[in-house]
Design an enzyme around this catalytic site. Structure first.
Site, PDB file in Angstrom:
ATOM      1  N   CYS A 141      13.173  10.942  -6.269  1.00  0.00           N
ATOM      2  CA  CYS A 141      13.596  10.344  -5.003  1.00  0.00           C
ATOM      3  C   CYS A 141      14.132  11.411  -4.051  1.00  0.00           C
ATOM      4  O   CYS A 141      15.234  11.938  -4.247  1.00  0.00           O
ATOM      5  CB  CYS A 141      14.677   9.290  -5.284  1.00  0.00           C
ATOM      6  SG  CYS A 141      15.355   8.572  -3.791  1.00  0.00           S
ATOM      7  N   CYS A 144      17.296  10.340  -2.037  1.00  0.00           N
ATOM      8  CA  CYS A 144      18.538  10.369  -2.818  1.00  0.00           C
ATOM      9  C   CYS A 144      19.002  11.803  -3.082  1.00  0.00           C
ATOM     10  O   CYS A 144      20.191  12.089  -3.040  1.00  0.00           O
ATOM     11  CB  CYS A 144      18.362   9.708  -4.188  1.00  0.00           C
ATOM     12  SG  CYS A 144      17.325   8.256  -4.192  1.00  0.00           S
ATOM     13  N   ASP A 145      18.077  12.711  -3.390  1.00  0.00           N
ATOM     14  CA  ASP A 145      18.472  14.020  -3.925  1.00  0.00           C
ATOM     15  C   ASP A 145      18.144  15.214  -3.035  1.00  0.00           C
ATOM     16  O   ASP A 145      18.593  16.324  -3.321  1.00  0.00           O
ATOM     17  CB  ASP A 145      17.784  14.244  -5.287  1.00  0.00           C
ATOM     18  CG  ASP A 145      18.168  13.164  -6.288  1.00  0.00           C
ATOM     19  OD1 ASP A 145      19.309  12.678  -6.216  1.00  0.00           O
ATOM     20  OD2 ASP A 145      17.324  12.805  -7.129  1.00  0.00           O
TER      21      ASP A 145
END
Ligand code: NAP
Length: 319
Positions: A141, A144-145
């Site tokens: 992701c 997200c990261d």
């Protein structure tokens, strides 16, 4: 037996574009509807940054904003929303065709009809080091990261829409993004390809697969194999983002309805599964284009079919 007094006309499982679109339509049809969504298996849309191909939205919109809009609209018409991870479904009354839905924390719900809209999750590469270094440089992701990789060197594996869209997104943070693809051309849509090819932070390594992910407590190196020459090379990087397709979130239902060999649910074009009263919509369907707009269309179709089904078994059908 289903030990529940929580009874609905329709239960929708899954809080993505298909589920919420179905909810807007079933509630407007005055069907008492519950949508159960998991806070552990998030809709792919929640993990998507800018969306620019959703018809009717000329301005870019963030995935979470679009979900929020769907949710608000469905809530306005009276959709009830519960959080929960559905583990099992069983038929409790063959004649009246009622279904019991059981969640992981043992909550039970009854419904006359079900719409499965639980989408799909990222597929793993299944290579050495992938599990051990997950969260330590291995990610599925970018939204997200991505921010953890400021000015670092990352690779993206895959050649589809997700890989290329996320590679472009990652250039906001990373100093270099190298796309590793097993063929010598991309599967992704042409506009995304064009954007990636002209982005000078993106490089490509063609005809190559990742054989191994290595590092002491964090990703440091990946072992590549050229599928044509069969030769191996090492590639130093700080992170690896894997976007090699999806697998369906259908464990809770795949013994009840027909699926293909990989677990994608088989429906007709009205979203009927082989079980009367159970409909499926969105990315978990077999042989479908997995777009937000197609998921919305599926959700609406499933809701309309569901309304027809319920009026038919109640003898209130408008013919
Ligand atoms: P996808 O279209 O299935 O592409 C997966 C990619 O990963 C392919 O390029 C495939 O290679 C590669 N791959 C698969 N297994 C691999 C392995 N073991 N090792 C190395 N490479 C592997 O998946 P997706 O890109 O996630 O897209 C899924 C669906 O969502 C598609 O229908 C897509 O159109 C849709 N989507 C749309 C948008 C958008 O509209 N902007 C954004 C994201 C996703 P091959 O090409 O050789 O098979």
């Amino acid at each position: 037996m289903c030990m529940s007094d929580r009874e609905y006309d329709v239960i929708i499982i899954g809080g993505g574009p298909a589920g919420y679109s179905a909810g807007i339509y079933t509630t407007r049809a005055m069907l008492k509807t519950l949508l159960i969504e998991s806070n552990t298996v998030l809709s792919q849309l929640m993990l998507t940054d800018d969306i620019e191909n959703y018809p009717g939205s000329p301005e870019k919109i963030k995935g979470f904003e679009l979900i929020d809009n769907f949710k608000k609209q469905a809530g306005y018409f009276g959709l009830e929303i519960h959080e929960g991870f559905v583990e099992k479904i069983k038929q409790i009354d063959t004649e009246k065709r009622k279904w019991c839905i059981i969640t992981q924390n043992k909550s039970e719900y009854i419904a006359e009809s079900l719409i499965a809209a639980t989408g799909a999750k990222a597929r793993k590469l299944e290579v050495i080091g992938e599990d051990d270094l997950r969260g330590k440089g291995v990610s599925y992701c970018a939204v997200c990261d991505g921010a953890f990789f400021k000015n670092q060197n990352v690779v993206v594996v895959g050649g589809g829409d997700t890989a290329i869209q996320e590679a472009i997104f990652l250039t906001r943070y990373a100093s270099k993004v190298t796309v590793i693809h097993r063929r010598n051309r991309l599967r992704a849509e042409k506009l995304l390809q064009q954007q990636a090819f002209k982005n000078n932070k993106i490089d490509f390594i063609w005809d190559s697969t990742v054989e191994k992910i290595e590092g002491e407590n964090k990703v440091e190196n990946i072992r590549l194999k050229n599928v044509k020459t069969k030769s191996n090379t090492d590639f130093k990087c700080n992170g690896i983002f894997i976007f090699v397709g999806f697998t369906p979130n259908t464990d809770y239902i795949k013994k009840i309805v027909n699926t293909d060999d990989s677990g994608w649910i088989i429906t007709d074009n009205k979203m009927n599964t082989n079980r009367p009263g159970i409909f499926a919509a969105g990315d978990l369907r077999a042989d479908t284009y997995r777009q937000i707009a197609t998921a919305v269309g599926d959700g609406v179709t499933a809701a309309l079919s569901c309304e027809k089904y319920i009026s038919k078994i109640r003898g209130t059908e408008y013919i």
